[in-house]
Design an enzyme around this catalytic site. Structure first.
Site, PDB file in Angstrom:
ATOM      1  N   HIS A   1      -4.065  11.675   0.478  1.00  0.00           N
ATOM      2  CA  HIS A   1      -2.603  10.933   0.372  1.00  0.00           C
ATOM      3  C   HIS A   1      -2.541  10.394  -1.259  1.00  0.00           C
ATOM      4  O   HIS A   1      -2.399  11.324  -2.013  1.00  0.00           O
ATOM      5  CB  HIS A   1      -2.315   9.896   1.175  1.00  0.00           C
ATOM      6  CG  HIS A   1      -3.410   9.115   1.669  1.00  0.00           C
ATOM      7  ND1 HIS A   1      -4.474   8.393   0.907  1.00  0.00           N
ATOM      8  CD2 HIS A   1      -3.856   8.909   2.955  1.00  0.00           C
ATOM      9  CE1 HIS A   1      -5.343   7.888   1.845  1.00  0.00           C
ATOM     10  NE2 HIS A   1      -5.101   8.196   2.784  1.00  0.00           N
TER      11      HIS A   1
ATOM     12  N   ARG B   1      -8.766   8.685  -1.121  1.00  0.00           N
ATOM     13  CA  ARG B   1     -10.342   9.137  -0.557  1.00  0.00           C
ATOM     14  C   ARG B   1     -10.687  10.483  -1.219  1.00  0.00           C
ATOM     15  O   ARG B   1      -9.847  11.000  -1.856  1.00  0.00           O
ATOM     16  CB  ARG B   1      -9.805   9.419   0.975  1.00  0.00           C
ATOM     17  CG  ARG B   1      -9.637   8.109   1.658  1.00  0.00           C
ATOM     18  CD  ARG B   1      -9.296   8.342   3.163  1.00  0.00           C
ATOM     19  NE  ARG B   1      -9.480   7.096   4.064  1.00  0.00           N
ATOM     20  CZ  ARG B   1      -8.560   6.112   4.134  1.00  0.00           C
ATOM     21  NH1 ARG B   1      -7.290   6.434   3.405  1.00  0.00           N
ATOM     22  NH2 ARG B   1      -8.882   5.205   4.972  1.00  0.00           N
TER      23      ARG B   1
ATOM     24  N   GLY C   1       0.950  -1.286   4.199  1.00  0.00           N
ATOM     25  CA  GLY C   1       1.380  -0.116   4.133  1.00  0.00           C
ATOM     26  C   GLY C   1       2.330   0.713   5.041  1.00  0.00           C
ATOM     27  O   GLY C   1       3.393   0.991   5.147  1.00  0.00           O
ATOM     28  N   HIS C   2       1.586   0.938   6.488  1.00  0.00           N
ATOM     29  CA  HIS C   2       2.276   1.753   7.192  1.00  0.00           C
ATOM     30  C   HIS C   2       3.450   1.088   7.719  1.00  0.00           C
ATOM     31  O   HIS C   2       4.585   1.826   7.700  1.00  0.00           O
ATOM     32  CB  HIS C   2       1.177   1.872   8.432  1.00  0.00           C
ATOM     33  CG  HIS C   2       1.570   2.877   9.501  1.00  0.00           C
ATOM     34  ND1 HIS C   2       1.556   4.335   9.310  1.00  0.00           N
ATOM     35  CD2 HIS C   2       2.228   2.586  10.464  1.00  0.00           C
ATOM     36  CE1 HIS C   2       1.962   4.861  10.561  1.00  0.00           C
ATOM     37  NE2 HIS C   2       2.562   3.788  11.157  1.00  0.00           N
TER      38      HIS C   2
ATOM     39  N   ASN D   1       0.796  -1.241  -0.139  1.00  0.00           N
ATOM     40  CA  ASN D   1       0.086   0.111  -0.230  1.00  0.00           C
ATOM     41  C   ASN D   1       0.813   1.190  -0.028  1.00  0.00           C
ATOM     42  O   ASN D   1       1.725   1.439   0.867  1.00  0.00           O
ATOM     43  CB  ASN D   1      -0.960   0.026   1.168  1.00  0.00           C
ATOM     44  CG  ASN D   1      -1.981   1.124   1.256  1.00  0.00           C
ATOM     45  OD1 ASN D   1      -1.532   2.219   0.965  1.00  0.00           O
ATOM     46  ND2 ASN D   1      -3.337   0.745   1.617  1.00  0.00           N
TER      47      ASN D   1
ATOM     48  N   HIS E   1      -4.263  -4.480   7.645  1.00  0.00           N
ATOM     49  CA  HIS E   1      -4.153  -3.461   8.485  1.00  0.00           C
ATOM     50  C   HIS E   1      -3.465  -3.702   9.872  1.00  0.00           C
ATOM     51  O   HIS E   1      -3.553  -4.487  10.561  1.00  0.00           O
ATOM     52  CB  HIS E   1      -5.680  -3.061   8.996  1.00  0.00           C
ATOM     53  CG  HIS E   1      -5.849  -1.663   9.431  1.00  0.00           C
ATOM     54  ND1 HIS E   1      -5.441  -1.219  10.793  1.00  0.00           N
ATOM     55  CD2 HIS E   1      -6.439  -0.448   8.897  1.00  0.00           C
ATOM     56  CE1 HIS E   1      -5.721   0.226  10.800  1.00  0.00           C
ATOM     57  NE2 HIS E   1      -6.148   0.667   9.625  1.00  0.00           N
ATOM     58  N   ASP E   2      -2.479  -3.193   9.976  1.00  0.00           N
ATOM     59  CA  ASP E   2      -1.528  -3.146  11.053  1.00  0.00           C
ATOM     60  C   ASP E   2      -0.718  -4.716  10.965  1.00  0.00           C
ATOM     61  O   ASP E   2      -0.170  -4.903  12.054  1.00  0.00           O
ATOM     62  CB  ASP E   2      -2.220  -3.001  12.489  1.00  0.00           C
ATOM     63  CG  ASP E   2      -2.503  -1.435  12.629  1.00  0.00           C
ATOM     64  OD1 ASP E   2      -1.843  -0.517  12.020  1.00  0.00           O
ATOM     65  OD2 ASP E   2      -2.974  -1.064  13.708  1.00  0.00           O
TER      66      ASP E   2
ATOM     67  N   HIS F   1      -5.615   3.629  -1.645  1.00  0.00           N
ATOM     68  CA  HIS F   1      -6.808   4.046  -1.133  1.00  0.00           C
ATOM     69  C   HIS F   1      -7.088   5.431  -1.305  1.00  0.00           C
ATOM     70  O   HIS F   1      -6.700   6.235  -0.653  1.00  0.00           O
ATOM     71  CB  HIS F   1      -6.813   3.548   0.362  1.00  0.00           C
ATOM     72  CG  HIS F   1      -8.221   3.576   0.804  1.00  0.00           C
ATOM     73  ND1 HIS F   1      -8.589   2.746   1.827  1.00  0.00           N
ATOM     74  CD2 HIS F   1      -9.291   4.457   0.697  1.00  0.00           C
ATOM     75  CE1 HIS F   1      -9.725   2.799   2.430  1.00  0.00           C
ATOM     76  NE2 HIS F   1     -10.263   3.898   1.716  1.00  0.00           N
TER      77      HIS F   1
ATOM     78  N   GLU G   1      -8.607   0.550  -3.000  1.00  0.00           N
ATOM     79  CA  GLU G   1      -9.723   0.367  -2.224  1.00  0.00           C
ATOM     80  C   GLU G   1     -10.422   1.703  -2.017  1.00  0.00           C
ATOM     81  O   GLU G   1      -9.910   2.793  -2.461  1.00  0.00           O
ATOM     82  CB  GLU G   1      -8.805   0.345  -0.749  1.00  0.00           C
ATOM     83  CG  GLU G   1      -7.769  -1.006  -0.690  1.00  0.00           C
ATOM     84  CD  GLU G   1      -7.209  -0.947   0.588  1.00  0.00           C
ATOM     85  OE1 GLU G   1      -6.687  -2.339   0.988  1.00  0.00           O
ATOM     86  OE2 GLU G   1      -7.066  -0.107   1.336  1.00  0.00           O
TER      87      GLU G   1
ATOM     88  N   ARG H   1       3.861  18.765   0.765  1.00  0.00           N
ATOM     89  CA  ARG H   1       4.538  19.949  -0.116  1.00  0.00           C
ATOM     90  C   ARG H   1       3.811  19.976  -1.564  1.00  0.00           C
ATOM     91  O   ARG H   1       3.241  19.037  -1.714  1.00  0.00           O
ATOM     92  CB  ARG H   1       5.991  20.018  -0.186  1.00  0.00           C
ATOM     93  CG  ARG H   1       6.744  20.060   1.055  1.00  0.00           C
ATOM     94  CD  ARG H   1       8.349  20.382   0.903  1.00  0.00           C
ATOM     95  NE  ARG H   1       9.136  20.669   2.128  1.00  0.00           N
ATOM     96  CZ  ARG H   1      10.332  20.996   1.995  1.00  0.00           C
ATOM     97  NH1 ARG H   1      10.962  21.142   1.010  1.00  0.00           N
ATOM     98  NH2 ARG H   1      10.816  21.374   3.203  1.00  0.00           N
TER      99      ARG H   1
END
Length: 253
Positions: A50, A45, A226-227, A7, A205-206, A43, A70, A18
């Site tokens: 992002h 939004r 991703g994170h 991700n 997720h996580d 994803h 997503e 920036r």
């Protein structure tokens, strides 16, 4: 073997701090693929905080691996409040225009920092069914973002979904505590129920390098990360981080 989809939202978040094209999303996607990623996830939004709509087009035209988009299928078009950013066309319209291999439907909104729950199909099922049909008609594999609830899998299949993506934050939190077996069992049972309903199983997720090796659920087709990947890539670089995640999935590189 379980596919690893990376991700890129956090890479885009850095860019958007920036008015710049750095870091370049397509370049980073290609670096991930060159390092061994099996797919790319984004994803976008409606506020384009992002990943932006244009990124989806750029990635689809540049990549030779699966693109997974997503988002909330009920989001409407929205004008951009930034002169250098194009408008958001609405989620379904965006997917129809881009034509990704997979689309993951998620019940999120602008007020959520990140996705934090799966669909309640008793509430949203009737609204989802025609959307699933539209997206499948253009050739997308359709996945529904779901909590680990075995009883909901047959309903997801009846709506026409091809896969479900298990929302894994509860597993990640339990793993941090060192007592995750009961929570993992719920995910295992849900994966079995999905398989019985002829659904593919994704998860995300996580998930990270610490908890991923213990996420031993059956029939796992894909994980989206991703994170944690972004944090690890800052430490080791993309070329060294992707193989670590593939090894955490049990692959011999």
């Amino acid at each position: 073997m379980t596919a690893l989809s990376i991700n890129l939202n956090k890479i885009a978040l850095i860019r958007n701090s920036r008015v710049t094209a750095i870091p370049n999303i397509v370049d980073h996607a290609k670096m991930c693929v060159s390092a061994g990623a099996d797919g790319i996830t984004v994803h976008p939004r409606p506020d384009q905080r992002h990943i932006r709509a244009q990124d989806c087009f750029d990635l689809q035209s540049a990549l030779d691996v699966e693109l997974n988009i997503e988002g909330n299928p009920f989001t409407e078009p929205r004008a951009s409040d930034q002169s250098h950013v194009g408008d958001y066309p609405g989620f379904v319209a965006l997917v129809q225009a881009v034509g990704p291999a997979q689309v993951t439907l998620v019940p999120d909104n602008d007020q959520q920092l990140t996705s934090d729950h799966g669909f309640d199909l008793a509430k949203d099922g009737k609204r989802l069914e025609p959307v699933v049909r539209v997206l499948k008609d253009i050739g997308c594999r359709v996945s529904l973002f779901m909590d680990p609830e075995p009883s909901a899998m047959a309903t997801a299949a009846n709506l026409g979904a091809d896969r479900i993506e298990l929302y894994t934050e509860s597993y990640a939190r339990a793993h941090e505590s060192g007592n995750f077996e009961k929570t993992l069992c719920a995910f295992q049972e849900t994966a079995e129920a999905a398989f019985a309903a002829r659904l593919g199983v994704n998860a995300g997720h996580d998930l990270n390098l610490i908890n991923l090796p213990d996420f031993t659920i059956p029939h796992l087709d894909e994980v989206s990360i991703g994170h944690a990947f972004t944090v690890d890539a800052l430490r080791w670089g993309i070329a060294n981080t992707i193989p670590r995640y593939q090894q955490a999935l049990g692959k011999n590189l």
